[in-house]
Design a protein around this motif. Structure first.
Motif, PDB file in Angstrom:
ATOM      1  N   UNK A  42      -5.471  -5.445 -17.780  1.00 41.19           N
ATOM      2  CA  UNK A  42      -5.295  -4.115 -17.228  1.00 41.19           C
ATOM      3  C   UNK A  42      -4.784  -4.214 -15.798  1.00 41.19           C
ATOM      4  N   UNK A  43      -3.936  -3.268 -15.439  1.00 42.61           N
ATOM      5  CA  UNK A  43      -3.479  -3.136 -14.065  1.00 42.61           C
ATOM      6  C   UNK A  43      -4.157  -1.903 -13.485  1.00 42.61           C
ATOM      7  N   UNK A  44      -4.644  -2.019 -12.239  1.00 37.73           N
ATOM      8  CA  UNK A  44      -5.409  -0.934 -11.631  1.00 37.73           C
ATOM      9  C   UNK A  44      -4.654  -0.329 -10.456  1.00 37.73           C
ATOM     10  N   UNK A  45      -4.661   1.005 -10.407  1.00 37.44           N
ATOM     11  CA  UNK A  45      -3.983   1.742  -9.347  1.00 37.44           C
ATOM     12  C   UNK A  45      -4.917   2.797  -8.772  1.00 37.44           C
ATOM     13  N   UNK A  46      -4.644   3.120  -7.526  1.00 41.54           N
ATOM     14  CA  UNK A  46      -5.329   4.248  -6.886  1.00 41.54           C
ATOM     15  C   UNK A  46      -4.325   5.372  -6.767  1.00 41.54           C
ATOM     16  N   UNK A  47      -4.710   6.565  -7.192  1.00 38.15           N
ATOM     17  CA  UNK A  47      -3.826   7.731  -7.157  1.00 38.15           C
ATOM     18  C   UNK A  47      -4.421   8.806  -6.267  1.00 38.15           C
ATOM     19  N   UNK A  48      -3.550   9.465  -5.515  1.00 31.13           N
ATOM     20  CA  UNK A  48      -3.976  10.566  -4.673  1.00 31.13           C
ATOM     21  C   UNK A  48      -2.787  11.487  -4.445  1.00 31.13           C
ATOM     22  N   UNK A  49      -2.979  12.530  -3.670  1.00 32.27           N
ATOM     23  CA  UNK A  49      -1.871  13.421  -3.320  1.00 32.27           C
ATOM     24  C   UNK A  49      -1.019  12.764  -2.248  1.00 32.27           C
ATOM     25  N   UNK A  50       0.287  12.911  -2.353  1.00 29.05           N
ATOM     26  CA  UNK A  50       1.194  12.279  -1.392  1.00 29.05           C
ATOM     27  C   UNK A  50       0.923  12.754   0.030  1.00 29.05           C
ATOM     28  N   UNK A  51       0.589  14.028   0.194  1.00 28.85           N
ATOM     29  CA  UNK A  51       0.398  14.529   1.556  1.00 28.85           C
ATOM     30  C   UNK A  51      -0.860  13.973   2.213  1.00 28.85           C
ATOM     31  N   UNK A  52      -1.758  13.373   1.439  1.00 29.78           N
ATOM     32  CA  UNK A  52      -2.961  12.757   2.003  1.00 29.78           C
ATOM     33  C   UNK A  52      -2.614  11.476   2.758  1.00 29.78           C
ATOM     34  N   UNK A  53      -1.694  10.684   2.214  1.00 28.42           N
ATOM     35  CA  UNK A  53      -1.405   9.365   2.785  1.00 28.42           C
ATOM     36  C   UNK A  53      -0.043   9.281   3.463  1.00 28.42           C
ATOM     37  N   UNK A  54       0.813  10.268   3.273  1.00 27.19           N
ATOM     38  CA  UNK A  54       2.156  10.228   3.851  1.00 27.19           C
ATOM     39  C   UNK A  54       2.080  10.201   5.377  1.00 27.19           C
ATOM     40  N   UNK A  55       2.669   9.164   5.973  1.00 28.27           N
ATOM     41  CA  UNK A  55       2.683   9.037   7.422  1.00 28.27           C
ATOM     42  C   UNK A  55       1.445   8.409   8.026  1.00 28.27           C
ATOM     43  N   UNK A  56       0.471   8.042   7.197  1.00 27.61           N
ATOM     44  CA  UNK A  56      -0.754   7.394   7.686  1.00 27.61           C
ATOM     45  C   UNK A  56      -0.605   5.881   7.523  1.00 27.61           C
ATOM     46  N   UNK A  57      -0.830   5.129   8.591  1.00 23.79           N
ATOM     47  CA  UNK A  57      -0.573   3.684   8.552  1.00 23.79           C
ATOM     48  C   UNK A  57      -1.752   2.858   8.058  1.00 23.79           C
ATOM     49  N   UNK A  58      -2.934   3.110   8.580  1.00 22.70           N
ATOM     50  CA  UNK A  58      -4.094   2.275   8.224  1.00 22.70           C
ATOM     51  C   UNK A  58      -4.976   2.995   7.208  1.00 22.70           C
ATOM     52  N   UNK A  59      -4.617   2.836   5.947  1.00 26.68           N
ATOM     53  CA  UNK A  59      -5.337   3.525   4.871  1.00 26.68           C
ATOM     54  C   UNK A  59      -6.247   2.537   4.144  1.00 26.68           C
ATOM     55  N   UNK A  60      -7.444   2.973   3.853  1.00 29.31           N
ATOM     56  CA  UNK A  60      -8.352   2.172   3.031  1.00 29.31           C
ATOM     57  C   UNK A  60      -9.027   3.080   2.012  1.00 29.31           C
ATOM     58  N   UNK A  61      -9.533   2.458   0.970  1.00 28.07           N
ATOM     59  CA  UNK A  61     -10.232   3.170  -0.089  1.00 28.07           C
ATOM     60  C   UNK A  61     -11.712   2.850   0.017  1.00 28.07           C
ATOM     61  N   UNK A  62     -12.528   3.863   0.078  1.00 27.73           N
ATOM     62  CA  UNK A  62     -13.968   3.679   0.203  1.00 27.73           C
ATOM     63  C   UNK A  62     -14.581   3.599  -1.187  1.00 27.73           C
ATOM     64  N   UNK A  63     -15.196   2.456  -1.494  1.00 20.34           N
ATOM     65  CA  UNK A  63     -15.766   2.247  -2.818  1.00 20.34           C
ATOM     66  C   UNK A  63     -17.218   1.801  -2.702  1.00 20.34           C
ATOM     67  N   UNK A  64     -17.910   1.848  -3.815  1.00 23.97           N
ATOM     68  CA  UNK A  64     -19.275   1.338  -3.902  1.00 23.97           C
ATOM     69  C   UNK A  64     -19.235  -0.049  -4.510  1.00 23.97           C
ATOM     70  N   UNK A  65     -19.766  -1.037  -3.791  1.00 29.23           N
ATOM     71  CA  UNK A  65     -19.754  -2.423  -4.254  1.00 29.23           C
ATOM     72  C   UNK A  65     -20.838  -2.698  -5.280  1.00 29.23           C
ATOM     73  N   UNK A  66     -20.836  -3.930  -5.787  1.00 29.12           N
ATOM     74  CA  UNK A  66     -21.795  -4.312  -6.828  1.00 29.12           C
ATOM     75  C   UNK A  66     -23.237  -4.266  -6.330  1.00 29.12           C
ATOM     76  N   UNK A  67     -23.445  -4.430  -5.012  1.00 27.38           N
ATOM     77  CA  UNK A  67     -24.807  -4.369  -4.459  1.00 27.38           C
ATOM     78  C   UNK A  67     -25.149  -2.964  -3.980  1.00 27.38           C
TER      79      UNK A  67
END
Length: 265
Positions: A42-67
């Motif tokens: 499987x290939x995994x992607x993150x999807x969002x609205x373009x206007x959320x990330x357009x023009x933003x340089x330092x983007x990260x995705x906040x996730x819950x880890x295994x712990x």
């Protein structure tokens, strides 16, 4: 009718950091799984609205880890992909992680996207959208999305004003009767078949309409004051899932997946 609880686990918040390294949540998004040609990975992607990330340089995705701790996955600016049609409010990026049975998060499979013709979809069908309730900081910090509810109001409407690259554009979109709020941009919107409870991806939230209303303020200590305020009109704008599918099938991404599969076989 309720929705499967696992649907909340496909959601992950999009974040950036200010000059003091403080995390700022900028919108919602969700994880998609796309099978390889040979169905072996499987290939995994993150999807969002373009206007959320357009023009933003330092983007990260906040996730819950295994712990069960909050973690951040950085996505390089060059990894973001957009459609050539800048009126379509969709952006995706490949994720450098694997979602499996040990992961807190789940991935939504492309097979459950609504078809281009919206077959077996009817006005008034219930919809659910899941994203960030930005007014409650504790929910953001603990990766807890909120489920909101509405109904299908109109399908595939032309010339709907939505946020796009460089500002508001006129685009094709679905309209839902709902109460959206700040932070839900990019959230997945699911539609449910009332007959069998099957829940599929209708698209992602691109925004909602506001309307102006006159308000009069009266008091004994000050003179009467009239003002115009903005109020939620109760209509949400959904970018159709077909555009996500179109972007996932972009030749560049298809070739990228082919190369990844070659390296791993």
């Amino acid at each position: 009718m309720s929705i499967p609880s696992d649907l909340t686990r496909v959601v992950a918040f999009a974040c950036t950091r200010d000059d003091n390294e403080k995390v700022k949540t900028i919108g919602s998004g969700f994880i998609i799984a796309l099978p390889s040609v040979n169905q072996r990975m499987l290939h995994f992607y993150y999807a969002t609205a373009a206007h959320v990330v357009d023009g933003v340089n330092n983007i990260s995705i906040q996730v819950t880890g295994t712990s069960n701790t909050v973690e951040y996955i950085e996505i390089n600016r060059s990894e973001w992909c957009f459609l050539k049609d800048t009126s379509v409010d969709v952006a995706i990026a490949p994720l450098p992680i694997t979602i499996d049975d040990t992961s807190y998060h789940k991935a939504y499979v492309i097979e459950n996207f609504i078809d281009d013709d919206c077959k077996n979809l009817y006005l008034g069908d219930p919809v659910y959208f899941i994203g960030l309730l930005s007014i409650i900081e504790a929910m953001r910090q603990n990766n807890i999305p909120m489920v909101r509810y509405g109904t299908v109001g109109a399908l595939n409407q032309c010339d709907v004003p939505v946020m796009g690259h460089g500002g508001v554009k006129m685009a094709n979109a679905h309209l839902i009767d709902c109460r959206s709020a700040k932070g839900f941009s990019g959230a997945p919107c699911f539609v449910q078949n009332p007959a069998n409870g099957r829940t599929r991806l209708l698209g992602l939230v691109s925004g909602h309409f506001d309307e102006s209303a006159a308000v009069n303020f009266r008091g004994s200590e000050v003179a009467d004051i009239s003002a115009t305020v903005s109020m939620n009109a109760g209509v949400g704008v959904i970018t159709p899932a077909k555009y996500l599918k179109e972007l996932l099938m972009d030749p560049h991404l298809v070739e990228q997946r082919r190369l990844n599969e070659y390296r791993l076989t």
